[in-house]
Design a protein around this motif. Structure first.
Motif, PDB file in Angstrom:
ATOM      1  N   ASN A  96       0.825  -1.213   0.000  1.00  0.00           N
ATOM      2  CA  ASN A  96       0.000   0.000   0.000  1.00  0.00           C
ATOM      3  C   ASN A  96       0.858   1.261   0.000  1.00  0.00           C
ATOM      4  O   ASN A  96       0.481   2.285  -0.582  1.00  0.00           O
ATOM      5  N   ALA A  97       2.021   1.181   0.652  1.00  0.00           N
ATOM      6  CA  ALA A  97       2.903   2.351   0.707  1.00  0.00           C
ATOM      7  C   ALA A  97       3.680   2.542  -0.595  1.00  0.00           C
ATOM      8  O   ALA A  97       3.967   3.683  -0.987  1.00  0.00           O
ATOM      9  N   MET A  98       3.974   1.466  -1.297  1.00  0.00           N
ATOM     10  CA  MET A  98       4.838   1.527  -2.475  1.00  0.00           C
ATOM     11  C   MET A  98       4.080   1.746  -3.773  1.00  0.00           C
ATOM     12  O   MET A  98       4.625   2.314  -4.727  1.00  0.00           O
ATOM     13  N   PHE A  99       2.823   1.282  -3.841  1.00  0.00           N
ATOM     14  CA  PHE A  99       2.097   1.316  -5.104  1.00  0.00           C
ATOM     15  C   PHE A  99       0.883   2.235  -5.000  1.00  0.00           C
ATOM     16  O   PHE A  99       0.257   2.341  -3.944  1.00  0.00           O
ATOM     17  N   SER A 100       0.566   2.849  -6.127  1.00  0.00           N
ATOM     18  CA  SER A 100      -0.472   3.878  -6.130  1.00  0.00           C
ATOM     19  C   SER A 100      -1.849   3.363  -6.519  1.00  0.00           C
ATOM     20  O   SER A 100      -2.856   4.015  -6.257  1.00  0.00           O
ATOM     21  N   GLN A 101      -1.918   2.197  -7.159  1.00  0.00           N
ATOM     22  CA  GLN A 101      -3.200   1.699  -7.651  1.00  0.00           C
ATOM     23  C   GLN A 101      -3.648   0.470  -6.854  1.00  0.00           C
ATOM     24  O   GLN A 101      -2.837  -0.257  -6.292  1.00  0.00           O
ATOM     25  N   ASP A 102      -4.972   0.234  -6.881  1.00  0.00           N
ATOM     26  CA  ASP A 102      -5.583  -0.960  -6.281  1.00  0.00           C
ATOM     27  C   ASP A 102      -5.105  -1.182  -4.849  1.00  0.00           C
ATOM     28  O   ASP A 102      -4.553  -2.247  -4.518  1.00  0.00           O
ATOM     29  N   LYS A 103      -5.300  -0.208  -4.017  1.00  0.00           N
ATOM     30  CA  LYS A 103      -4.890  -0.322  -2.625  1.00  0.00           C
ATOM     31  C   LYS A 103      -5.622  -1.487  -1.940  1.00  0.00           C
ATOM     32  O   LYS A 103      -6.766  -1.807  -2.271  1.00  0.00           O
ATOM     33  N   ILE A 104      -4.958  -2.093  -0.986  1.00  0.00           N
ATOM     34  CA  ILE A 104      -5.524  -3.218  -0.251  1.00  0.00           C
ATOM     35  C   ILE A 104      -6.349  -2.669   0.910  1.00  0.00           C
ATOM     36  O   ILE A 104      -5.858  -1.859   1.698  1.00  0.00           O
ATOM     37  N   SER A 105      -7.590  -3.107   1.000  1.00  0.00           N
ATOM     38  CA  SER A 105      -8.458  -2.616   2.071  1.00  0.00           C
ATOM     39  C   SER A 105      -7.961  -3.126   3.423  1.00  0.00           C
ATOM     40  O   SER A 105      -7.260  -4.136   3.519  1.00  0.00           O
ATOM     41  N   THR A 106      -8.351  -2.429   4.474  1.00  0.00           N
ATOM     42  CA  THR A 106      -7.860  -2.744   5.812  1.00  0.00           C
ATOM     43  C   THR A 106      -8.215  -4.160   6.241  1.00  0.00           C
ATOM     44  O   THR A 106      -7.395  -4.868   6.836  1.00  0.00           O
ATOM     45  N   ASP A 107      -9.440  -4.601   5.936  1.00  0.00           N
ATOM     46  CA  ASP A 107      -9.831  -5.949   6.342  1.00  0.00           C
ATOM     47  C   ASP A 107      -9.020  -7.006   5.605  1.00  0.00           C
ATOM     48  O   ASP A 107      -8.630  -8.026   6.188  1.00  0.00           O
TER      49      ASP A 107
END
Length: 288
Positions: free
Chosen positions: A158-169
């Motif tokens: 999530n910190a390195m990539f800008s697309q398709d972030k991983i949701s918290t769950d």
């Protein structure tokens, strides 16, 4: 008391031989290397595209422009946090499993070949007290290390990539499924290695058998409600736009329960086989 002493013995073996450090490195290195590799590929492809467009403006053919466009699309694909994370967890299931199995060969049957359990058995050590500490310590360590590395990898993606972030769950759920599956596979490997006394062959059987079972189940369209469905879910649940956790809840729950139950069954299989073999050295010929 013997179980407590057995756990202490296995822990000393695990730590003093640096196999614990090897397991930690195997899991964390594989998990962290994947997003780093994808980030490098993203930067490289983006640089190639930008350099080609800037340096050859007005000279490129239509085919060249299409190739640069495809590079840009691939670079965008490489910038997906979900894609990098899913592949990292699949590599943990495959590559880390192999490394862990190789590191645990001595504890999972190798010591039988070296006859290092003869004296403890003759001194009253039962097969239960011999096997139970192994089936507690090594699968538990595998689960904890896999889960922690998975969660940290998700935050890294999530910190390195800008697309398709991983949701918290999903940051916590996908590593849990990965850890359950890898623990199940390690338990199968331990049962094979301890039952046969040939951990090297057990490694091959586990790796090949895992791939064959997944292929057969996929061919039979039995990809739900079994432990091997966890492997498929780890690789697809973040990438499938139609995936619904609510619809798959029953399948996932059953797969997790079966994984835990079968992991326990592996202990009883190893116990039954070793008891039937009744390992001893009374029939050994003199060494001189």
């Amino acid at each position: 008391m013997q179980i407590k002493d057995g756990l202490r013995k296995e822990w000393l073996f695990f730590t003093r031989t640096r196999r614990l450090m090897g397991v930690i490195i195997a899991v964390f290195a594989v998990a962290f290397a994947t997003p780093l590799l994808y980030k490098f590929m993203e930067i490289l492809l983006t640089s190639i595209k930008n350099y080609g467009s800037a340096s050859a403006s007005g000279i490129l053919t239509e085919q060249d422009m299409q190739e640069l466009s495809s590079l840009g699309g691939l670079a965008g694909f490489m910038s997906s946090a979900s894609y990098a994370f899913s592949n990292a967890m699949l590599l943990v299931c495959d590559t880390s499993m192999l490394i862990i199995a190789l590191l645990l060969m001595s504890a999972c049957g190798g010591e039988q070949k070296k006859r290092s359990i003869m004296i403890p058995l003759c001194s009253g050590l039962s097969y239960k007290d011999y096997l139970l500490p192994k089936f507690i310590l090594y699968p538990a360590t595998t689960f904890v290390m896999t889960y922690i590395s998975g969660v940290l990898t998700a935050f890294m993606c999530n910190a390195m990539f800008s697309q398709d972030k991983i949701s918290t769950d999903m940051v916590f759920f996908v590593p849990f499924l990965t850890a359950v599956y890898l623990t199940f596979i390690i338990s199968v490997y331990m049962a094979l290695g301890l039952s046969t006394g040939r951990p090297g062959i057990a490694v091959i059987i586990t790796l090949v058998g895992q791939s064959l079972v997944i292929m057969i189940l996929a061919g039979l369209k039995m990809t739900r409600f079994n432990p091997f469905s966890l492997y498929s879910l780890v690789g697809s649940m973040l990438l499938d736009a139609d995936f619904s956790l609510e619809k798959e809840a029953a399948s996932i729950t059953m797969a997790v329960i079966l994984s835990v139950v079968l992991s326990v069954v592996m202990y009883f299989i190893a116990f039954t086989v070793m008891s039937a073999k009744n390992i001893n050295n009374r029939e050994d010929k003199p060494q001189f």
